[in-house]
Structures are given as structure tokens and as C-alpha cells.
Design a protein around this motif. Structure first.
Motif, PDB file in Angstrom:
ATOM      1  N   ALA A   5      57.076  94.795  62.404  1.00 38.29           N
ATOM      2  CA  ALA A   5      57.668  94.044  63.508  1.00 38.29           C
ATOM      3  C   ALA A   5      57.830  92.571  63.146  1.00 38.29           C
ATOM      4  CB  ALA A   5      56.816  94.194  64.765  1.00 38.29           C
ATOM      5  N   THR A   6      56.805  91.992  62.507  1.00 37.59           N
ATOM      6  CA  THR A   6      56.872  90.571  62.151  1.00 37.59           C
ATOM      7  C   THR A   6      57.980  90.308  61.138  1.00 37.59           C
ATOM      8  OG1 THR A   6      54.499  90.307  62.562  1.00 37.59           O
ATOM      9  CG2 THR A   6      55.573  88.616  61.238  1.00 37.59           C
ATOM     10  N   LEU A   7      58.086  91.162  60.113  1.00 38.06           N
ATOM     11  CA  LEU A   7      59.141  90.989  59.118  1.00 38.06           C
ATOM     12  C   LEU A   7      60.525  91.129  59.748  1.00 38.06           C
ATOM     13  CD1 LEU A   7      57.753  92.870  55.984  1.00 38.06           C
ATOM     14  CD2 LEU A   7      58.091  90.410  56.259  1.00 38.06           C
TER      15      LEU A   7
ATOM     16  N   TRP B 120      65.509  86.307  62.927  1.00 33.10           N
ATOM     17  CA  TRP B 120      65.501  84.853  63.172  1.00 33.10           C
ATOM     18  C   TRP B 120      66.369  84.140  62.137  1.00 33.10           C
ATOM     19  CZ3 TRP B 120      64.187  80.344  60.686  1.00 33.10           C
ATOM     20  CH2 TRP B 120      63.999  79.205  61.497  1.00 33.10           C
ATOM     21  N   ILE B 121      66.249  84.544  60.879  1.00 35.72           N
ATOM     22  CA  ILE B 121      67.044  83.924  59.815  1.00 35.72           C
ATOM     23  C   ILE B 121      68.530  84.255  59.985  1.00 35.72           C
ATOM     24  CG2 ILE B 121      67.508  83.963  57.323  1.00 35.72           C
ATOM     25  CD1 ILE B 121      64.469  84.458  56.951  1.00 35.72           C
ATOM     26  N   LEU B 122      68.835  85.534  60.220  1.00 39.55           N
ATOM     27  CA  LEU B 122      70.232  85.950  60.332  1.00 39.55           C
ATOM     28  C   LEU B 122      70.923  85.321  61.540  1.00 39.55           C
ATOM     29  CD1 LEU B 122      69.950  89.716  59.353  1.00 39.55           C
ATOM     30  CD2 LEU B 122      70.878  87.840  57.983  1.00 39.55           C
ATOM     31  N   ARG B 123      70.162  85.095  62.607  1.00 39.84           N
ATOM     32  CA  ARG B 123      70.761  84.471  63.792  1.00 39.84           C
ATOM     33  C   ARG B 123      71.043  82.985  63.567  1.00 39.84           C
ATOM     34  NH1 ARG B 123      68.308  85.819  69.480  1.00 39.84           N
ATOM     35  NH2 ARG B 123      70.131  84.539  69.951  1.00 39.84           N
ATOM     36  N   ARG B 124      70.596  82.458  62.475  1.00 44.62           N
ATOM     37  CA  ARG B 124      70.905  81.075  62.119  1.00 44.62           C
ATOM     38  C   ARG B 124      71.865  81.009  60.931  1.00 44.62           C
ATOM     39  NH1 ARG B 124      66.975  81.814  65.045  1.00 44.62           N
ATOM     40  NH2 ARG B 124      66.130  80.230  66.447  1.00 44.62           N
TER      41      ARG B 124
ATOM     42  N   ALA C  93      61.241  99.569  64.091  1.00 46.32           N
ATOM     43  CA  ALA C  93      61.399  98.136  64.345  1.00 46.32           C
ATOM     44  C   ALA C  93      62.867  97.731  64.252  1.00 46.32           C
ATOM     45  CB  ALA C  93      60.558  97.328  63.361  1.00 46.32           C
ATOM     46  N   MET C  94      63.579  98.268  63.278  1.00 50.26           N
ATOM     47  CA  MET C  94      65.011  97.970  63.135  1.00 50.26           C
ATOM     48  C   MET C  94      65.800  98.453  64.349  1.00 50.26           C
ATOM     49  SD  MET C  94      65.752  98.891  59.136  1.00 50.26           S
ATOM     50  CE  MET C  94      67.534  98.714  59.363  1.00 50.26           C
TER      51      MET C  94
END
Length: 273
Positions: free
Chosen positions: A30-32, A38-42, A189-190
Motif C-alpha cells: 500500500a505504501t509503495l 503521488w509521484i505520477l500525479r505530479r 493495492a493497484m
């Protein structure tokens, strides 16, 4: 200290190790996934966020706590599984059948689990069962990776039962079970990530169109309550007529949104489902 009831003795002796392993898998996956989203949304791909709505902090906290509860259920069930294995009820195999056979067993457990998940999931949507089994999970209208194990206690038991059923019939090498357990939580999680990872051509080729996308399960949470019950594959939903009629349309809409311009802050508007 012993209780006189072997499964409880196993729980007292090994429960903390089992819990650390199982909840640890969930935390890592879940954390990964949260970090990758978070990275892709930026990045220029940020328009691939499926829903315009954002999950709230309280919703994510509920998902996390319910997943913690599920891990406790799995730990309790594992004590009985270990006891049953020690007493010959479940198949035990510590070695390997060779790479070829081992990989066939791995493929078999994935396919069997997908079938089990589809029918158990669909069963829990029955009006007489939904409130007690599955409503807690569906509180996540805009799911996040923390919802991977966000189950009520009865549903967590249903999800756990696949393992003893499988091990009753199939002697499974330890590395195969380990690989499947980790594959399962990563895919889970995906599926709840709220962000589409797969390339735009994914549903256009028979080589990949049968593998579930994030959009597939996101529709189940938001706009397709009685559709898209599958976990890894679309087979059962297609065979049983339960695939969302606008699944392909929604996937195409998400993956073909214009890439974000640097500094852009607006969110894409979703199509009406």
C-alpha cells in the motif's frame, strides 16, 4: 504457557510473527503504491487519476484500520492453518517440483483465486449478506491503496478461506505461496489506487485485454456496484455478463486525457457513467 487448545497455543507462540508478515506485506504494497501514485500525479500523467473526487483523510484512516483488523483475522486463521498442516489435514511441501511444475502451480493458484474471488465477492453482494459481509468495504467510494484489506471481520474470514481450501488439495512449494501472497496484495493495492497504470493499448490486444485494470475495479466502487466482480482477470465478468457496459469507454477516456502541461492545476472532468 499453554491453553490446552493447540491452535491457540500456536497463536500465542507464533501469532506475532504471522501478523508481522501479513500486515507487513500490506503496509509495503500500500505504501509503495501510494508513493508511486503521488509521484505520477505530479507528472504529465496526472490526468490518469480516475475520479475527480479526492478521498478524505478520515476515509483513508478507516481503510487502514479495517485492513489492520483483517490482518488480525488472518493471523487467527493462520494458527488453525498451521495446526491443520502439522496434523496432516492440509498439504505440506517444503521442497520444489522443479521450475516448470512450480510455475504451473503458481499459475494455477492465481487462476483458482480469481475464480474464488469472483464468486465469493458476488455472493457477498446478495442483499441478505451485503450488510454483514461487504458493506464496510464499499464505504470506499473513492478507494485508495489503503483499502486493499479494508474488510469487515466476516469478509476477512471469507477471503482467508481460499488458502486452506487450496492447501487441502494442492501441495504447494513455499516459494510459490510466498510469490502468490505478494502478487495478490500488490494487485489488490493497484486495483484500489484510483489511478490508471496500464498503457492506452491495454484493452486493444487479445494478449492483455483479459487482465484487469485499475479502472475496472474503480468502476465497481463508483458507478458499477453490481458489475466488475473479478480480481485479476475479466474472464468471469465476461462469461457471466457482469462486466460494466461502459468499462472500455471509461478506460479509453481516462488513458486518452490530454497530458498535463507543466504547472497545470485543473483536474480533468470525468465522463458520466
Amino acid at each position: 504457557m499453554t491453553t490446552g487448545f493447540p491452535p491457540f497455543d500456536i497463536l500465542l507462540e507464533k501469532g506475532h510473527y504471522v501478523f508481522a508478515f501479513d500486515f507487513g506485506r500490506y503496509l509495503i504494497a500500500a505504501t509503495l503504491t501510494v508513493g508511486i501514485v503521488w509521484i505520477l500525479r505530479r507528472s504529465s500523467l496526472k490526468a490518469r487519476k480516475i475520479q475527480a473526487r479526492e478521498a478524505t483523510a478520515s476515509e483513508m484512516r478507516r481503510e487502514f484500520l479495517q485492513s489492520l483488523q483483517s490482518a488480525l483475522v488472518y493471523t487467527f486463521g493462520a494458527a488453525f492453518l498451521i495446526w491443520g498442516t502439522q496434523n496432516g489435514i492440509f498439504q505440506k511441501f517444503d521442497g520444489s517440483f522443479g521450475w516448470g511444475v512450480d510455475l504451473l502451480i503458481l499459475a494455477g493458484i492465481v487462476i483458482a483465486h480469481d475464480a474464488y474471488f469472483y464468486w465469493a465477492h458476488r455472493m457477498m453482494h446478495h442483499p441478505k449478506l451485503f450488510k454483514h459481509f461487504h458493506r464496510a468495504h464499499h464505504k470506499s467510494i473513492t478507494p485508495t491503496p489503503w483499502a486493499a484489506y479494508s474488510f469487515a471481520i466476516p469478509e476477512a474470514f471469507v477471503m482467508f478461506l481460499f488458502v486452506p481450501i487450496w492447501q487441502f488439495f494442492v501441495p504447494t512449494p513455499g516459494w510459490v505461496m510466498f510469490a502468490w501472497l505478494n502478487f495478490q496484495i500488490i494487485r489488490n493495492a493497484m486495483g484500489h489506487a484510483g489511478f490508471e497504470f496500464f498503457p492506452r493499448w491495454w484493452l486493444s490486444t487479445p494478449l492483455t485485454s483479459w487482465i484487469n485494470t485499475t479502472v475496472h475495479h474503480d468502476l465497481h466502487h463508483n458507478g458499477g456496484f453490481n458489475t466488475n466482480y473479478g480480481l485479476y482477470f475479466t474472464w468471469w465478468d465476461k462469461w457471466m455478463g457482469t462486466e460494466h457496459p461502459k468499462y472500455h469507454q471509461k478506460f479509453d477516456e481516462v488513458v486518452n486525457r490530454p497530458r498535463a502541461i507543466t504547472g497545470e492545476t485543473s483536474s480533468p472532468k470525468p465522463i458520466t457513467i
